[in-house]
Design a protein around this motif. Sequence first.
Motif, mmCIF file in Angstrom:
data_model
loop_
_atom_site.group_PDB
_atom_site.id
_atom_site.type_symbol
_atom_site.label_atom_id
_atom_site.label_comp_id
_atom_site.label_asym_id
_atom_site.label_seq_id
_atom_site.Cartn_x
_atom_site.Cartn_y
_atom_site.Cartn_z
ATOM 1 N N ASP A 79 0.825 -1.206 0.000
ATOM 2 C CA ASP A 79 0.000 0.000 0.000
ATOM 3 C C ASP A 79 0.861 1.259 0.000
ATOM 4 O O ASP A 79 0.575 2.218 -0.718
ATOM 5 N N SER A 80 1.930 1.249 0.785
ATOM 6 C CA SER A 80 2.798 2.424 0.818
ATOM 7 C C SER A 80 3.518 2.616 -0.516
ATOM 8 O O SER A 80 3.709 3.744 -0.970
ATOM 9 N N LYS B 55 3.639 9.923 -9.806
ATOM 10 C CA LYS B 55 2.903 10.242 -11.032
ATOM 11 C C LYS B 55 2.356 11.661 -10.987
ATOM 12 O O LYS B 55 2.432 12.400 -11.975
ATOM 13 N N SER B 56 1.808 12.052 -9.838
ATOM 14 C CA SER B 56 1.264 13.408 -9.744
ATOM 15 C C SER B 56 2.384 14.446 -9.837
ATOM 16 O O SER B 56 2.211 15.493 -10.461
ATOM 17 N N GLU C 223 3.366 14.809 -13.428
ATOM 18 C CA GLU C 223 2.360 15.593 -14.144
ATOM 19 C C GLU C 223 2.544 17.083 -13.865
ATOM 20 O O GLU C 223 2.470 17.910 -14.773
ATOM 21 N N LYS D 210 2.296 1.698 -3.469
ATOM 22 C CA LYS D 210 1.281 2.220 -4.391
ATOM 23 C C LYS D 210 1.059 3.711 -4.159
ATOM 24 O O LYS D 210 0.929 4.485 -5.106
ATOM 25 N N GLU D 211 1.030 4.103 -2.898
ATOM 26 C CA GLU D 211 0.841 5.508 -2.560
ATOM 27 C C GLU D 211 2.010 6.343 -3.089
ATOM 28 O O GLU D 211 1.813 7.419 -3.646
ATOM 29 N N LYS D 212 3.223 5.835 -2.928
ATOM 30 C CA LYS D 212 4.405 6.552 -3.428
ATOM 31 C C LYS D 212 4.371 6.646 -4.950
ATOM 32 O O LYS D 212 4.738 7.671 -5.527
ATOM 33 N N ASP D 213 3.935 5.564 -5.617
ATOM 34 C CA ASP D 213 3.824 5.597 -7.074
ATOM 35 C C ASP D 213 2.840 6.674 -7.526
ATOM 36 O O ASP D 213 3.104 7.401 -8.489
ATOM 37 N N GLU D 214 1.707 6.782 -6.835
ATOM 38 C CA GLU D 214 0.722 7.803 -7.172
ATOM 39 C C GLU D 214 1.292 9.198 -6.952
ATOM 40 O O GLU D 214 1.075 10.099 -7.771
ATOM 41 N N GLN D 215 2.048 9.361 -5.876
ATOM 42 C CA GLN D 215 2.669 10.656 -5.615
ATOM 43 C C GLN D 215 3.678 11.005 -6.705
ATOM 44 O O GLN D 215 3.750 12.144 -7.161
#
Length: 165
Positions: free
Chosen positions: A83-84, A93-94, A97, A86-91
């Motif tokens: 989960d951590s 990606k943002s 962007e 995945k959260e880092k991956d989302e961060q």
Amino acid sequence: MSENLKTIRELAEELGVSKQRIQQIIAKLSPSKTPNKDGNRYVLNSRDVKNIKEFMGFDKDKSSTSESTNKLVDYDVYLDVIDSIKEKDEQIKSLLEVQKQTQNLLDQQQRLALQDKKLLEEYKAEIKDLKSLNMPNQGSEKDIFIPKKNSVKKTQKKNKKWWQF
């Protein structure tokens, strides 16, 4: 302590995990399964130990001595790590962007600055051309201003007022 009561440290040593992990599990337990405190220390009875071991995924049928050597994989830890990640991956990606948008804005700003510079140069050239058209030619007789005597007399008459007489 007595045989039936254990501290978090003793249970952690028995299970081969850290005290913090046991505290995390106690925090996740339902209120009905939460162990009692003696002062500011948890005092774990056999039922509390059993609840914690079940939450961690230890085999329920084995004895306590075989449980410490043959424990199951603690999937909660792996799920937390996943989960951590995945959260880092989302961060990430943002952030990528945002970086892309910032780069686009910078490119636009540079293009606009270049256009402004070109416009300024064109305006300067136009102003220079207009000035050269309006400048009198030196040496031509038509451009030399010679005041006439009649115009001086007219200005003198206009300046006279009735109280000056």
